[in-house]
Design a protein around this motif. Structure first.
Motif, PDB file in Angstrom:
ATOM      1  N   SER A 188       0.855  -1.190   0.000  1.00 13.19           N
ATOM      2  CA  SER A 188       0.000   0.000   0.000  1.00 13.19           C
ATOM      3  C   SER A 188       0.884   1.230   0.000  1.00 13.19           C
ATOM      4  N   LYS A 189       0.394   2.261  -0.637  1.00 15.09           N
ATOM      5  CA  LYS A 189       1.145   3.512  -0.695  1.00 15.09           C
ATOM      6  C   LYS A 189       0.162   4.649  -0.941  1.00 15.09           C
ATOM      7  N   VAL A 190       0.660   5.866  -0.773  1.00 16.33           N
ATOM      8  CA  VAL A 190      -0.119   7.061  -1.111  1.00 16.33           C
ATOM      9  C   VAL A 190       0.110   7.358  -2.589  1.00 16.33           C
ATOM     10  N   TYR A 191      -0.928   7.731  -3.280  1.00 14.25           N
ATOM     11  CA  TYR A 191      -0.869   8.004  -4.712  1.00 14.25           C
ATOM     12  C   TYR A 191       0.291   8.935  -5.042  1.00 14.25           C
ATOM     13  N   ASP A 192       1.111   8.494  -6.028  1.00 15.52           N
ATOM     14  CA  ASP A 192       2.226   9.327  -6.472  1.00 15.52           C
ATOM     15  C   ASP A 192       2.318   9.393  -7.988  1.00 15.52           C
ATOM     16  N   GLY A 193       1.290   8.867  -8.674  1.00 17.71           N
ATOM     17  CA  GLY A 193       1.264   8.955 -10.127  1.00 17.71           C
ATOM     18  C   GLY A 193       2.056   7.875 -10.829  1.00 17.71           C
ATOM     19  N   THR A 194       2.707   6.993 -10.075  1.00 19.90           N
ATOM     20  CA  THR A 194       3.498   5.909 -10.672  1.00 19.90           C
ATOM     21  C   THR A 194       2.926   4.564 -10.260  1.00 19.90           C
ATOM     22  N   THR A 195       3.446   3.489 -10.898  1.00 20.02           N
ATOM     23  CA  THR A 195       3.035   2.131 -10.542  1.00 20.02           C
ATOM     24  C   THR A 195       4.029   1.463  -9.602  1.00 20.02           C
ATOM     25  N   THR A 201      17.175  -8.956  -9.474  1.00 22.82           N
ATOM     26  CA  THR A 201      16.371  -8.016  -8.692  1.00 22.82           C
ATOM     27  C   THR A 201      14.923  -8.468  -8.689  1.00 22.82           C
ATOM     28  N   LEU A 202      14.406  -8.706  -7.482  1.00 19.64           N
ATOM     29  CA  LEU A 202      12.996  -9.014  -7.304  1.00 19.64           C
ATOM     30  C   LEU A 202      12.243  -7.713  -7.063  1.00 19.64           C
ATOM     31  N   ALA A 203      11.255  -7.436  -7.877  1.00 21.75           N
ATOM     32  CA  ALA A 203      10.487  -6.194  -7.731  1.00 21.75           C
ATOM     33  C   ALA A 203       9.044  -6.473  -8.142  1.00 21.75           C
ATOM     34  N   GLU A 204       8.180  -5.546  -7.770  1.00 23.97           N
ATOM     35  CA  GLU A 204       6.796  -5.652  -8.197  1.00 23.97           C
ATOM     36  C   GLU A 204       6.247  -4.258  -8.441  1.00 23.97           C
ATOM     37  N   SER A 205       5.169  -4.174  -9.180  1.00 29.48           N
ATOM     38  CA  SER A 205       4.568  -2.875  -9.477  1.00 29.48           C
ATOM     39  C   SER A 205       3.069  -3.047  -9.664  1.00 29.48           C
ATOM     40  N   TYR A 206       2.350  -1.935  -9.447  1.00 29.85           N
ATOM     41  CA  TYR A 206       0.912  -1.918  -9.694  1.00 29.85           C
ATOM     42  C   TYR A 206       0.655  -1.948 -11.206  1.00 29.85           C
ATOM     43  N   THR A 207      -0.471  -2.533 -11.575  1.00 28.92           N
ATOM     44  CA  THR A 207      -0.823  -2.527 -12.997  1.00 28.92           C
ATOM     45  C   THR A 207      -1.520  -1.229 -13.385  1.00 28.92           C
ATOM     46  N   THR A 208      -1.820  -0.377 -12.412  1.00 26.73           N
ATOM     47  CA  THR A 208      -2.383   0.947 -12.677  1.00 26.73           C
ATOM     48  C   THR A 208      -1.822   1.923 -11.658  1.00 26.73           C
ATOM     49  N   LEU A 266      -6.105  -3.662  -5.728  1.00 28.70           N
ATOM     50  CA  LEU A 266      -5.382  -3.463  -6.983  1.00 28.70           C
ATOM     51  C   LEU A 266      -4.415  -4.623  -7.226  1.00 28.70           C
ATOM     52  N   THR A 267      -4.096  -4.854  -8.481  1.00 27.09           N
ATOM     53  CA  THR A 267      -3.202  -5.953  -8.864  1.00 27.09           C
ATOM     54  C   THR A 267      -1.749  -5.493  -8.837  1.00 27.09           C
ATOM     55  N   LEU A 268      -0.913  -6.323  -8.159  1.00 25.83           N
ATOM     56  CA  LEU A 268       0.530  -6.104  -8.128  1.00 25.83           C
ATOM     57  C   LEU A 268       1.186  -7.239  -8.916  1.00 25.83           C
TER      58      LEU A 268
END
Length: 749
Positions: free
Chosen positions: A101-108, A128-135, A142-144
Motif C-alpha cells: 500500500s502507498k499514497v498516490y504518487d502517479g506511478t506504478t 532483482t525481485l520487484a513488483e509494481s501496480y498494474t495501474t 489493486l493488482t501487483l
C-alpha cells in the motif's frame, strides 16, 4: 621397480540434472577394465565428475574425476573416460508478489518485493525481485505484478509469476493555499464568496487534471467583522479521484449592515401633557447614512444552552455621529456541538506484533477548529497479518471534547504483510545411500521473530538432496516450514547453499556354493550369487565368478576351492562399496571300476594271480592304475574243480591320481579244471580206489559248495541220501535235488 598397471573405465554415463548453480555431475555405470583376476574385489571405482559449466544447456561436456579405492588400488593408475556429456535443465521457480500500500504518487512503483515461493533462486545468480501496480490510479484491491530481472543467466530458470490482488493506493492529500473570503453586505444568508485558492500537493503529471471548486459559508447571517467562514471546497478534473482535499481553516470576512432611512410621519393626539406621539417616524433623510453593524460574543466559546451574549453593535455611515446607540441586553443563545466525521485511511505495514498504523485519519465532514488541540490517529483492530483488515480512527486530547459530535468511519482495506524470517545455522547431515533424496536438517534457528512471539513460532526443518546418488557436496533443497500459534504472521525465506555427502552403502556379494565331479570342467556362470545390502530398486544382475576348482584337472584332495566374485554389474551399483565374499566349489571323486581278469588252472595247482591282470573303467586326465592286489580261494592247490568258477577279487589299487576316485572292484572268474586221470570217462578205475571226494554246490555260488570224501553207498549229505555207484566210471551220483556235482577220485597208497 613395478609400474602401476593402467586401468580404464567402461560403460560410465553422466546423468542429466536440474540447474543448481554448481558444476557437480553424477556419474554411474562405470566398470573397471584391466584388473587382474587376483585383485577382483580388491579394487573399487568411485564415479565422480563435473560439468564444463553450471549453466543450462544440452550436451554439456562432463569431465570425469573418478577415483580408485580398495586394498589393491595402489597397484593401478586410472585413465579417466572421455566424451561424457549430459544436460542441465532449468530450475522451475515461482515468484509471488506480496501486498503493498502507498499514497498516490502517479506511478506504478511498489515498495514491497516479491518472494520465491517454490523452487530455489541460487546465490550464484544476481537478480532483482520487484513488483509494481498494474495501474497508477488510487484504489483498493489493486493488482501487483512481480518481476525478476537482471539475472546473471536467466536461461537457468523457468519462472512462473503469481500476481497479488490486495494492493492499495491511498488518495494523496491536497491542501489549499492563498484562499480568502470576500466581505459582503448583509443579505440575511450565510453564503460566502471564496477566491484566490491554489491546490498544494498535486504531482506534476496531474497539472491541469485536477481543479479546485471554491465554496464556503459564514457561520452567522448577521452583520459583523471577522466572521468565521466554513470552507467546503471540492475537487474536479479527470485525476480528482486520486486525491483527498483538506479544507483550509481560519478564514473570516465581514458582513456589513444594510443601509436604511427612518422618516417621521404625521401624528395627532389629544393633549396629554407630554410630547409623546403615537406615530412612528421613518428615517428618511438619514436612510443610507446610518448603518448598524450587529456584533456580539458569547460569554463562553464552549457548547451550552442559554449562553449569555454580549452585544457590541456599532453605528456606521455619514450620519452616525448624530446618533448614540444603546446596546440591547439579556440576549442569550445556544452553542450546539460541531458535527465532524473522522475517517480512517488505508494503511499497510509489515507485521510487528502491534496494532499501530502510520497513516492518520482525516476529518471528512465538519471542521476541527484550531483552538482545539487533539491527536488524530488510527490503529488496526488486530495485530495479526492479513488483508482487508479494519483500521479504526481516534481523535483524542481535545481541549473540550464536548464541543464536537464525532462520528468515526473505519477503513477495511488495511494490510499487514507477514514478516520475513530467515533461518541461520542450519546444516544438512551426511547419510549412507538409501536410494532416496531424503536428508536430515538440524541446528536451524529462526531469525526475525519479534519478542512477543518467541515460543509461538517454531521451525520444522525439512529438505531433500537434488540427487539420490552417492557423492560429495550434493546440493540440498530446503523445504522448512513454520508452526505455532503465530505462524500466520510470518513468511519463511528458505536457506540456500546447503550441501552434504551421500556415502556409498556397504554391499556384500557372495557366490553360491557349487560341486562337481572330478574331471568335469564347470562353467560358473554369472548369476549364482546372493546379495546383502541392496536398497530401493537397485539390482545386481551379473557377477564375474572364477575358481581354480573349475578346471577338469582340479584335484579332490585340494577341495573345496574358493569361488571368487568380481565386477558386479546392474543398476545403481556406483552407490555402493562392494565387498566380495567367497563361495566354495567342492570336487567330488569320480567313479572308477577295477575288474580282475578271468583266469584258470588245473586242480592241484597253486596259482599266482599277479597284480596286473585287470581292467580299469573311468580313469581321467592321464591318471593310471599300475597295480591291484588280486585274490581268490580258487588259487590254492586244494581248490576243487567245481562247475561254478571261483571269484577273483581286487583291492589296494595303486597308481597315479587315484585319490580323485571312488574305487569299486568287480570280480573275475577263476576256473579250476579236473586233473587228467579223473576225467577219463569209461576207463577202468584202479582197484585201489577206496573212496570218492565230492563237492556239492546247492546254488550257483562257490561259497555254497561243500566238499567231503565218502565211501560206500547211502551217504547222508545235507539231509539227503546220496547213492554212489563206484564202478564203472564215471561215477554216478543220484539222490540230490541239485545236479551241480563234481566227483573226483581219491586214492590211497
Amino acid at each position: 621397480m613395478i609400474a602401476q598397471a593402467p586401468l580404464s573405465v567402461t560403460g560410465e554415463v553422466a546423468s542429466n540434472k536440474v540447474y543448481d548453480g554448481t558444476t557437480v555431475a553424477t556419474l554411474s555405470g562405470g566398470m573397471l577394465a584391466g584388473v587382474i583376476a587376483a585383485d577382483f574385489g580388491k579394487v573399487t571405482l568411485s564415479d565422480a565428475g563435473s560439468f564444463a559449466g553450471p549453466n543450462v544447456g544440452n550436451g554439456i561436456a562432463v569431465t570425469a574425476s573418478d577415483a580408485l579405492g580398495g586394498v589393491a588400488a595402489g597397484n593401478y593408475s586410472l585413465t579417466q573416460p572421455t566424451g561424457l556429456v549430459a544436460n542441465i535443465t532449468p530450475e522451475a521457480i515461482t515468484v509471488t508478489a506480496l501486498s503493498n500500500s502507498k499514497v498516490y504518487d502517479g506511478t506504478t512503483s511498489a515498495a514491497a518485493a516479491p518472494i520465491v515461493t517454490s523452487g530455489t533462486l541460487y546465490a550464484v545468480n544476481t537478480g532483482t525481485l520487484a513488483e509494481s501496480y498494474t495501474t497508477p490510479t488510487a484504489g483498493q484491491s489493486l493488482t501487483l505484478a512481480p518481476t525478476l530481472t537482471g539475472l546473471a543467466d536467466a536461461a537457468d530458470y523457468a519462472i512462473s509469476y503469481v500476481n497479488n490482488t490486495s494492493g492499495v493506493i491511498a488518495q494523496a492529500p491536497l491542501s489549499v493555499t492563498g484562499e480568502v473570503a470576500a466581505n459582503k453586505v448583509y443579505d440575511g444568508t450565510t453564503s460566502a464568496a471564496l477566491t484566490g485558492g491554489t491546490l498544494a500537493g498535486v504531482i506534476a503529471a496531474d497539472f491541469g487534471k485536477v481543479t479546485l471548486n471554491e465554496a464556503g459559508s459564514f457561520v452567522s447571517v448577521h452583520a459583523a467583522s471577522g466572521i468565521a467562514v466554513r470552507v467546503s471546497d471540492s475537487l474536479g478534473g479527470v485525476a480528482a479521484g486520486n486525491y483527498s482535499l483538506t479544507q483550509p481553516s481560519g478564514l473570516a470576512a465581514n458582513i456589513t449592515p444594510e443601509a436604511i432611512t427612518v422618516t417621521a410621519l404625521s401624528n395627532s393626539k389629544v393633549y396629554d401633557g407630554t410630547t409623546s406621539a403615537a406615530a412612528a417616524p421613518m428615517i428618511v433623510s438619514d436612510i443610507g447614512n446610518v448603518t448598524l453593524s450587529d456584533a456580539g460574543s458569547f460569554a463562553s466559546a464552549n457548547v451550552g444552552s442559554g449562553v449569555a451574549v454580549r452585544v457590541s453593535d456599532t453605528l456606521g455611515g455619514s450620519a452616525s455621529g448624530n446618533y448614540t446607540l444603546s446596546q440591547p441586553t439579556t440576549l442569550a443563545a445556544n452553542i450546539t456541538p460541531e458535527a465532524i466525521t473522522v475517517t480512517a485511511l488505508s494503511n499497510s505495514k509489515v507485521y510487528d506484533g502491534t496494532t499501530s498504523a502510520a497513516a492518520a485519519p482525516i476529518v471528512t465532514s465538519g471542521t476541527l477548529y484550531a483552538v482545539n488541540t487533539g491527536t488524530l490517529a488510527e490503529s488496526y483492530t488486530t495485530p495479526n497479518a492479513g488483508q482487508s483488515l479494519t483500521l479504526a480512527p481516534t481523535l483524542t486530547g481535545l481541549a473540550d471534547a464536548a464541543d464536537y459530535a464525532i462520528s468515526y468511519v473505519n477503513n477495511t482495506s488495511g494490510l499487514i504483510t507477514p514478516a520475513q524470517l530467515a533461518v541461520t545455522g542450519e546444516v544438512a547431515a551426511n547419510k549412507v545411500y538409501d536410494g532416496t533424496t531424503s536428508v536430515a536438517l538440524s541446528d536451524g534457528v529462526l531469525s526475525g521473530v519479534i519478542g512477543s512471539d518467541i515460543g509461538k513460532v517454531t521451525l520444522s526443518e525439512a529438505g531433500s538432496f537434488v540427487s539420490a546418488n552417492a557423492g560429495n557436496g550434493i546440493a540440498v533443497t530446503v523445504n522448512d516450514s513454520l508452526g505455532g500459534s503465530a505462524v500466520g504472521n510470518y513468511a519463511l525465506i528458505q536457506p540456500v547453499g546447503l550441501v552434504a555427502d551421500i556415502t556409498p552403502k556397504a554391499l556384500t556379494v557372495t557366490p553360491g556354493n557349487l560341486s562337481k565331479t572330478y574331471g568335469q570342467t564347470v562353467d560358473l556362470g554369472t548369476t549364482d550369487f546372493t546379495v546383502i545390502g541392496l536398497v530401493h530398486n537397485d539390482t545386481v544382475s551379473n557377477v564375474t565368478l572364477g575358481s581354480a576348482g573349475a578346471t577338469a584337472t582340479a584335484m579332490v584332495g585340494a577341495s573345496p576351492y574358493a569361488i571368487i566374485a568380481s565386477n558386479a554389474t546392474g543398476t545403481g551399483l556406483p552407490n555402493y562399496t562392494i565387498t566380495y565374499a567367497t563361495g566354495a566349489l567342492t570336487v567330488n571323486p569320480a567313479a572308477l571300476t577295477i575288474t580282475p581278469g578271468n583266469q584258470s588252472k588245473t586242480f592241484g595247482q597253486t596259482l599266482d594271480l599277479g597284480t596286473t591282470n585287470f581292467t580299469a573303467t573311468g580313469l581321467l586326465n592321464n591318471d593310471s592304475v599300475t597295480g591291484v592286489t588280486l585274490a581268490s580261494t580258487g588259487a590254492a592247490a586244494a581248490a576243487a574243480a567245481v562247475p561254478v568258477p571261483y571269484a577273483i577279487t581286487g583291492s589296494a589299487a595303486v597308481g597315479q591320481g587315484l585319490g580323485n576316485y571312488t574305487i569299486s572292484y568287480g570280480t573275475g572268474s577263476l576256473t579250476v579244471t579236473p586233473t587228467t586221470s579223473a576225467a577219463t570217462s569209461g576207463s577202468a578205475p584202479s582197484s585201489k580206489v577206496q573212496s570218492v571226494h565230492i563237492s556239492v554246490c546247492t546254488t550257483g555260488s562257490l561259497a555254497s559248495c561243500v566238499g567231503m570224501t565218502v565211501s560206500g553207498v547211502g551217504v547222508n549229505l545235507s539231509g539227503q541220501t546220496v547213492s554212489i555207484t563206484t564202478f564203472p566210471p564215471p561215477w554216478m551220483i543220484s539222490g540230490l535235488s541239485e545236479p551241480r556235482l563234481q566227483a573226483t577220485p581219491s586214492r590211497r597208497g
